[in-house]
Design a protein around this motif. Structure first.
Motif, mmCIF file in Angstrom:
data_model
loop_
_atom_site.group_PDB
_atom_site.id
_atom_site.type_symbol
_atom_site.label_atom_id
_atom_site.label_comp_id
_atom_site.label_asym_id
_atom_site.label_seq_id
_atom_site.Cartn_x
_atom_site.Cartn_y
_atom_site.Cartn_z
ATOM 1 N N GLU A 1 34.651 -5.333 -34.640
ATOM 2 C CA GLU A 1 35.034 -5.314 -33.236
ATOM 3 C C GLU A 1 33.800 -5.410 -32.355
ATOM 4 O O GLU A 1 32.856 -4.630 -32.505
ATOM 5 N N ILE A 2 33.792 -6.373 -31.462
ATOM 6 C CA ILE A 2 32.689 -6.562 -30.527
ATOM 7 C C ILE A 2 33.149 -6.107 -29.143
ATOM 8 O O ILE A 2 34.148 -6.606 -28.633
ATOM 9 N N PRO A 3 32.449 -5.157 -28.516
ATOM 10 C CA PRO A 3 32.849 -4.737 -27.164
ATOM 11 C C PRO A 3 32.644 -5.864 -26.172
ATOM 12 O O PRO A 3 31.543 -6.419 -26.050
ATOM 13 N N PHE A 4 33.704 -6.221 -25.469
ATOM 14 C CA PHE A 4 33.670 -7.342 -24.531
ATOM 15 C C PHE A 4 33.441 -6.872 -23.106
ATOM 16 O O PHE A 4 32.988 -7.633 -22.252
ATOM 17 N N GLY A 5 33.742 -5.599 -22.849
ATOM 18 C CA GLY A 5 33.633 -5.060 -21.498
ATOM 19 C C GLY A 5 32.264 -5.224 -20.864
ATOM 20 O O GLY A 5 32.165 -5.618 -19.697
ATOM 21 N N PRO A 6 31.162 -4.927 -21.588
ATOM 22 C CA PRO A 6 29.843 -5.074 -20.970
ATOM 23 C C PRO A 6 29.552 -6.495 -20.508
ATOM 24 O O PRO A 6 28.926 -6.694 -19.462
ATOM 25 N N PHE A 7 30.000 -7.494 -21.273
ATOM 26 C CA PHE A 7 29.771 -8.881 -20.873
ATOM 27 C C PHE A 7 30.605 -9.232 -19.638
ATOM 28 O O PHE A 7 30.149 -9.965 -18.758
ATOM 29 N N LEU A 8 31.823 -8.702 -19.574
ATOM 30 C CA LEU A 8 32.640 -8.891 -18.376
ATOM 31 C C LEU A 8 31.979 -8.252 -17.159
ATOM 32 O O LEU A 8 31.949 -8.840 -16.064
ATOM 33 N N VAL B 1 35.285 -16.550 -18.462
ATOM 34 C CA VAL B 1 34.610 -17.668 -19.132
ATOM 35 C C VAL B 1 33.124 -17.382 -19.289
ATOM 36 O O VAL B 1 32.550 -17.551 -20.375
ATOM 37 N N LEU B 2 32.480 -16.933 -18.204
ATOM 38 C CA LEU B 2 31.048 -16.645 -18.262
ATOM 39 C C LEU B 2 30.764 -15.505 -19.242
ATOM 40 O O LEU B 2 29.774 -15.551 -19.990
ATOM 41 N N ALA B 3 31.628 -14.487 -19.250
ATOM 42 C CA ALA B 3 31.446 -13.372 -20.185
ATOM 43 C C ALA B 3 31.530 -13.851 -21.628
ATOM 44 O O ALA B 3 30.794 -13.364 -22.501
ATOM 45 N N SER B 4 32.414 -14.803 -21.902
ATOM 46 C CA SER B 4 32.533 -15.358 -23.252
ATOM 47 C C SER B 4 31.248 -16.073 -23.653
ATOM 48 O O SER B 4 30.764 -15.931 -24.780
ATOM 49 N N PHE B 5 30.680 -16.857 -22.720
ATOM 50 C CA PHE B 5 29.413 -17.536 -22.986
ATOM 51 C C PHE B 5 28.299 -16.529 -23.264
ATOM 52 O O PHE B 5 27.514 -16.685 -24.200
ATOM 53 N N LEU B 6 28.219 -15.494 -22.433
ATOM 54 C CA LEU B 6 27.189 -14.478 -22.612
ATOM 55 C C LEU B 6 27.345 -13.764 -23.949
ATOM 56 O O LEU B 6 26.351 -13.478 -24.642
ATOM 57 N N GLY B 7 28.587 -13.474 -24.317
ATOM 58 C CA GLY B 7 28.846 -12.815 -25.588
ATOM 59 C C GLY B 7 28.371 -13.649 -26.771
ATOM 60 O O GLY B 7 27.760 -13.130 -27.710
ATOM 61 N N ILE B 8 28.649 -14.944 -26.709
ATOM 62 C CA ILE B 8 28.223 -15.841 -27.789
ATOM 63 C C ILE B 8 26.702 -15.930 -27.848
ATOM 64 O O ILE B 8 26.092 -15.852 -28.922
ATOM 65 N N LEU B 9 26.066 -16.086 -26.685
ATOM 66 C CA LEU B 9 24.611 -16.243 -26.635
ATOM 67 C C LEU B 9 23.869 -15.015 -27.150
ATOM 68 O O LEU B 9 22.788 -15.130 -27.726
ATOM 69 N N ILE B 10 24.454 -13.855 -26.947
ATOM 70 C CA ILE B 10 23.775 -12.614 -27.332
ATOM 71 C C ILE B 10 24.182 -12.137 -28.720
ATOM 72 O O ILE B 10 23.330 -11.771 -29.552
ATOM 73 N N MET B 11 25.475 -12.145 -29.019
ATOM 74 C CA MET B 11 25.943 -11.535 -30.260
ATOM 75 C C MET B 11 25.668 -12.394 -31.495
ATOM 76 O O MET B 11 25.425 -11.855 -32.579
#
Length: 272
Positions: free
Chosen positions: A239-246, A216-226
């Motif tokens: 394609e957006i890399p999700f691993g770094p946010f996780l 959940v937190l990684a999803s928030f961070l992804g939205i805030l940054i990307m």
């Protein structure tokens, strides 16, 4: 073990972190290129000659060589010592974060948390470096996290071995199911297996609840940054890399997970 002072363990964690950072440099270079992590031994990226072990000392080797290879005297990227030094600092930070507010002269009391945060914080480097460029997550980090989590579950103060095993199975399996359903709905791949294995490792380290909190937190961070990034760059990516946010979210949730969950559920009125 509990009588070892924090400052002494901090020195050991700094040295261990730098050594792990050196290995992560190997992962970042070799893994996307399909080169084995163990064979051949360390070699010069320019002339391919083997690098003697005394030149492989983290940070020190680069300084001794003044940033040039010993064999062909070509420049060695400064990212290697920077990565090693960063991992050394992250190792010390992991120890401090796990044992806060203990003083530097006090004993280390949270060994399981110290090693878990060490693994999670240092894992940010290889996950981010590889996933952003190659859209891959090293198995040595994702699957390795499952092994580390199961091992640490036998340490006092951590989750139980059963919680660790169930955390890996349900966190990884749950995310795989979500990705599978999303792929059917969107008619394209919605979740990579690397992300699934990474979250399974989080489940083994901190249980299924905190693993999904990391998601959940990684999803928030992804939205805030990307979202702002795309607005500034004015370009779209399929394609957006999700691993770094996780990878960034996991140590935050590990240390402050209960507070994060209370805040998150409070948004929906589920807790007072």
């Amino acid at each position: 073990m509990q009588e070892i002072p924090l400052w002494y363990v901090a020195i050991l964690f700094a040295m261990l972190g730098a050594c792990v950072g050196s290995f992560y440099n190997v992962i970042v270079y070799r893994m996307p290129r399909g080169i084995s992590l163990v064979n051949p031994p360390s070699f010069c990226p320019h002339c391919k000659k083997r690098i003697p072990i005394w030149y492989n000392l983290p940070v020190v080797g680069w300084l001794l060589l003044r940033g040039k290879s010993a064999c062909c005297h070509k420049p060695i990227s400064i990212r290697y010592p920077i990565g090693e030094a960063l991992c050394g600092l992250l190792g010390v930070f992991a120890l401090f974060l796990a044992n806060f507010p203990s003083s530097w002269t006090g004993p280390v009391t949270h060994w399981a948390d110290s090693f878990a945060l060490f693994w999670l914080l240092l894992g940010i480097y290889p996950v981010a470096a590889v996933d952003f460029e190659f859209k891959l997550i090293p198995d040595s980090i994702s699957i390795g996290g499952i092994g580390v989590g199961l091992a640490l579950s036998f340490f006092p103060g951590g989750i139980t071995p059963l919680e660790s095993l169930l955390g890996a199975l349900f966190a990884g399996g749950g995310l795989y199911l979500i990705g599978y359903l999303a792929s059917k709905i969107l008619k394209r791949d919605a979740m990579g297996l690397g992300d699934v294995k990474l979250v399974a490792g989080f489940g083994a380290l901190m249980g299924v609840g905190h693993a999904f909190a990391s998601l959940v937190l990684a999803s928030f961070l992804g939205i805030l940054i990307m979202v702002p990034y795309r607005m500034i760059k004015k370009e779209e990516s399929k394609e957006i890399p999700f691993g770094p946010f996780l990878a960034v979210a996991a140590p935050i949730v590990y240390r402050f997970g209960d507070k994060f969950l209370s805040f998150y559920f409070g948004l929906f009125g589920l807790v007072e």
